[in-house]
Design a protein around this motif. Sequence first.
Motif, PDB file in Angstrom:
ATOM      1  N   GLY A  77       0.909  -1.223  -0.057  1.00 50.20           N
ATOM      2  CA  GLY A  77       0.013  -0.106   0.066  1.00 50.20           C
ATOM      3  C   GLY A  77       0.755   1.268   0.198  1.00 50.20           C
ATOM      4  N   ILE A  78       0.289   2.232   0.797  1.00 45.97           N
ATOM      5  CA  ILE A  78       1.024   3.535   0.891  1.00 45.97           C
ATOM      6  C   ILE A  78       1.773   3.527   2.286  1.00 45.97           C
ATOM      7  CG2 ILE A  78       0.851   6.018   1.018  1.00 45.97           C
ATOM      8  CD1 ILE A  78      -1.529   5.592  -0.934  1.00 45.97           C
ATOM      9  N   VAL A 138      -3.249   2.258   4.043  1.00 39.30           N
ATOM     10  CA  VAL A 138      -2.426   3.333   4.301  1.00 39.30           C
ATOM     11  C   VAL A 138      -1.548   3.432   5.815  1.00 39.30           C
ATOM     12  CG1 VAL A 138      -1.931   5.776   5.090  1.00 39.30           C
ATOM     13  CG2 VAL A 138      -3.528   5.025   3.162  1.00 39.30           C
ATOM     14  N   THR A 139      -0.144   3.184   5.970  1.00 41.67           N
ATOM     15  CA  THR A 139       0.407   3.187   7.043  1.00 41.67           C
ATOM     16  C   THR A 139       1.529   4.301   7.504  1.00 41.67           C
ATOM     17  OG1 THR A 139       0.576   0.655   6.819  1.00 41.67           O
ATOM     18  CG2 THR A 139       2.303   1.630   8.432  1.00 41.67           C
ATOM     19  N   ASN A 163       8.324  -3.547  -0.723  1.00 42.17           N
ATOM     20  CA  ASN A 163       7.205  -3.876  -1.426  1.00 42.17           C
ATOM     21  C   ASN A 163       6.109  -3.071  -1.563  1.00 42.17           C
ATOM     22  OD1 ASN A 163       8.557  -6.544  -2.008  1.00 42.17           O
ATOM     23  ND2 ASN A 163       7.901  -7.198   0.107  1.00 42.17           N
ATOM     24  N   GLN A 164       6.036  -1.693  -0.813  1.00 45.51           N
ATOM     25  CA  GLN A 164       5.036  -0.931  -0.945  1.00 45.51           C
ATOM     26  C   GLN A 164       4.875  -0.329  -2.449  1.00 45.51           C
ATOM     27  OE1 GLN A 164       2.825  -0.455   1.579  1.00 45.51           O
ATOM     28  NE2 GLN A 164       3.857  -0.278   3.569  1.00 45.51           N
ATOM     29  N   ARG A 374      -5.884   8.466  -4.464  1.00 48.11           N
ATOM     30  CA  ARG A 374      -5.917   7.999  -5.964  1.00 48.11           C
ATOM     31  C   ARG A 374      -4.357   7.208  -6.345  1.00 48.11           C
ATOM     32  NH1 ARG A 374      -6.815  14.075  -9.510  1.00 48.11           N
ATOM     33  NH2 ARG A 374      -8.600  14.535  -8.375  1.00 48.11           N
ATOM     34  N   ILE A 375      -3.745   7.124  -5.330  1.00 43.59           N
ATOM     35  CA  ILE A 375      -2.424   6.073  -5.782  1.00 43.59           C
ATOM     36  C   ILE A 375      -3.143   4.747  -5.771  1.00 43.59           C
ATOM     37  CG2 ILE A 375      -0.510   5.206  -4.992  1.00 43.59           C
ATOM     38  CD1 ILE A 375       0.112   8.021  -3.849  1.00 43.59           C
TER      39      ILE A 375
END
Length: 376
Positions: A77-78, A138-139, A163-164, A374-375
């Motif tokens: 993720g992000i 999201v982290t 890997n994000q 949006r990402i």
Amino acid sequence: MNAHNLPFDSNRMLDGLRPWIECESPTFDAAAVSRMMALAAADLVEAGAHVETIPGTGGFGDSIRATFPHPDQGKPGILVSGHMDTVHPLGTLEKLPFRVADGKAWGPGIMDMKGGNYVFLEAMRQILKAGIQTPLPVTFLFTPDEEVGTPATRGLIEDHARNQRAVLLPEPASPDGGAVIGRYAIARFNLLTKGRPSHAGWALKDGRSAIAAMARRIPQIEGMTTEDCTFSVGVIHAGQWVNCVSSECHAEVLSMAKRQEDLDRGVAAMLDLQGEEDGTDFIVTRGVTRPVWEPQPGTMALYEIAKGIAAEIGFDLNAGSAGGGSDGNFTGAMGVPTLDSIGVRGKGLHTLDEHIQIDSLAERARLAAGLLTRIA
């Protein structure tokens, strides 16, 4: 509803940010940094995150990891990566109190980088409040030692970045408001001169001053600076009694280069300076290093998304490589798409004039919310 149109209010955000600024958190005071982390953790929980405290190591404060509710939590993720330590020692608030005037707000760490960290927290708060689901989990990871080169938490950051899909760093915006898509290489060195002690009054000639030896080395080191690789002596510690010829002097050097090969040559040149001279020993040891981060396709794709969101908000977002290290050096050098310096606008970071443009809080929260939604 576009997330960047959520009801962001700069003045309300400033009210929330103020306690962060008044909680001083110099890097070398682990307890102070941990207090700041606890304050941020409470705000993250209130915003809807699950927060874990990661105990500090190496004499530094705690880190915190915050995850937000998402059906794909645990998948790539992000990562929002920020630091909560500042260069300002305890007591700076007496010289640089939180204050507001002429559309600006002052305070230690407000620009670098508590303002940007708070902006991203507020973006997630408003996203969740509006019931919007981010495409990716999201982290947030807030760390305690960036201002000294991230010696304790580099591995933690790299483990979380691996890997994000994207790493976002709310470091302060460039002077033109632009983002950073690459950073130069940084190396730190620890210097030690060893002299011969003696009484400075009745046996001065018997001594060999470590301070004098270091003083001779400083122009030699800084004189090695070129357009390709710079050297700066920024810290010196020596002496305890004025009536003693100093036996040891410690110093620290920062070197920066645009290319890794230039830094490698600079490192070799620094190490070659070691040796004995006029009865004093000069010892150079390598400190922490930040690798060169060069723009890659994944990072450029992130920038294009950010540029488009900025245009919708109403400003141009330029981008380029920058000097001065950040934790983006690590994630970018790993090949993880990384967008840096998307935090607040301001001036005077690391000085007693550190301040932000208050209206940039809402501007950057809109940019943050756009990126987070949006990402994909």
